[in-house]
Design a protein around this motif. Structure first.
Motif, short mmCIF file in Angstrom:
data_model
loop_
_atom_site.label_atom_id
_atom_site.label_comp_id
_atom_site.label_asym_id
_atom_site.label_seq_id
_atom_site.Cartn_x
_atom_site.Cartn_y
_atom_site.Cartn_z
N THR A 111 8.01 6.94 5.26
CA THR A 111 7.90 6.06 6.43
C THR A 111 7.33 4.73 5.98
O THR A 111 6.39 4.71 5.18
N THR A 129 0.59 5.41 0.61
CA THR A 129 -0.27 6.46 1.14
C THR A 129 0.45 7.80 0.99
O THR A 129 1.62 7.93 1.37
N THR A 178 4.83 11.67 3.31
CA THR A 178 4.20 12.80 3.98
C THR A 178 4.84 14.09 3.49
O THR A 178 6.07 14.24 3.52
N SER A 214 -3.25 0.50 -3.40
CA SER A 214 -2.46 -0.71 -3.17
C SER A 214 -2.41 -1.52 -4.46
O SER A 214 -3.29 -1.42 -5.31
N VAL A 236 4.44 5.30 3.34
CA VAL A 236 3.75 6.57 3.54
C VAL A 236 4.68 7.72 3.14
O VAL A 236 5.79 7.83 3.66
N GLU A 249 3.10 -0.80 4.20
CA GLU A 249 2.50 0.45 3.77
C GLU A 249 3.62 1.47 3.70
O GLU A 249 4.31 1.71 4.69
N THR A 275 -5.49 12.81 2.42
CA THR A 275 -4.72 11.58 2.35
C THR A 275 -5.29 10.73 1.22
O THR A 275 -6.50 10.57 1.11
N VAL A 322 0.23 11.74 2.11
CA VAL A 322 -0.38 12.56 3.16
C VAL A 322 0.07 14.01 2.99
O VAL A 322 1.27 14.30 3.05
N THR A 366 0.84 -1.19 0.00
CA THR A 366 0.00 0.00 0.00
C THR A 366 0.88 1.24 0.00
O THR A 366 1.90 1.29 0.69
N SER A 423 -4.66 6.89 -0.77
CA SER A 423 -3.97 5.59 -0.71
C SER A 423 -4.34 4.74 -1.91
O SER A 423 -5.44 4.86 -2.45
N ARG A 425 5.53 1.26 7.23
CA ARG A 425 4.80 0.62 8.35
C ARG A 425 4.56 -0.83 8.04
O ARG A 425 4.33 -1.23 6.95
#
Length: 142
Positions: free
Chosen positions: A140, A31, A125, A79, A123, A121, A75, A33, A29, A77, A142
């Motif tokens: 980042t 994401t 940002t 996948s 991310v 995931e 945000t 942000v 995934t 996302s 996760r």
């Protein structure tokens, strides 16, 4: 249902957890942000080739180009199956401070196996300081 759970548990014990992933359609995934005070225009490229050179990844005839405009606080996302998302880069993120003018930022190529793993995931940002002189993309996993 109990048989399926027991079967998966036995399979994991015998073959390891990777064997279960075959049945669960593992996905990575991504994401995006927008933690800034302004909209952000994002140009991202993705590829199913883990070893692709950056110069080929950002070539629209080779890498897949994705465009996003993120409103303040938004945000987004998406996948993909792990084998379809092996490398990605934010080629350009532009902070839309006034009339399309603002600082820009980018990232290094993020690669499956080096920077993230199947099922993670990732991310991205987008943020800036109070002076809006610096604009950063933080990655980042996760």
């Amino acid at each position: 249902m109990k048989r399926a759970i027991v079967s998966l548990a036995v399979l994991a014990g015998v073959c390891g957890c990777d064997a279960i992933n075959i049945f669960l359609d593992p996905r990575t995934t991504v994401t995006l942000v927008n933690a800034s005070d302004y909209p952000v225009d994002v140009t991202m490229f993705v590829s199913d080739d883990q070893d692709i050179l950056e110069s080929f990844l950002v070539d629209e005839s080779v890498g897949e180009k994705l465009l996003y405009t993120l409103a303040v606080g938004q945000t987004v996302s998406f996948s993909r199956p792990c084998d379809e998302l092996q490398a990605m880069i934010i080629e350009q993120a532009e902070l839309d401070v006034a009339l399309g003018l603002g600082p820009e930022a980018n990232t290094d190529v993020q690669r499956d196996g080096d920077d993230f793993s199947c099922g993670d995931e990732v991310v991205f940002t987008f943020d800036h300081s109070a002076q809006i002189l610096d604009f950063d993309v933080t990655v980042t996993v996760r």
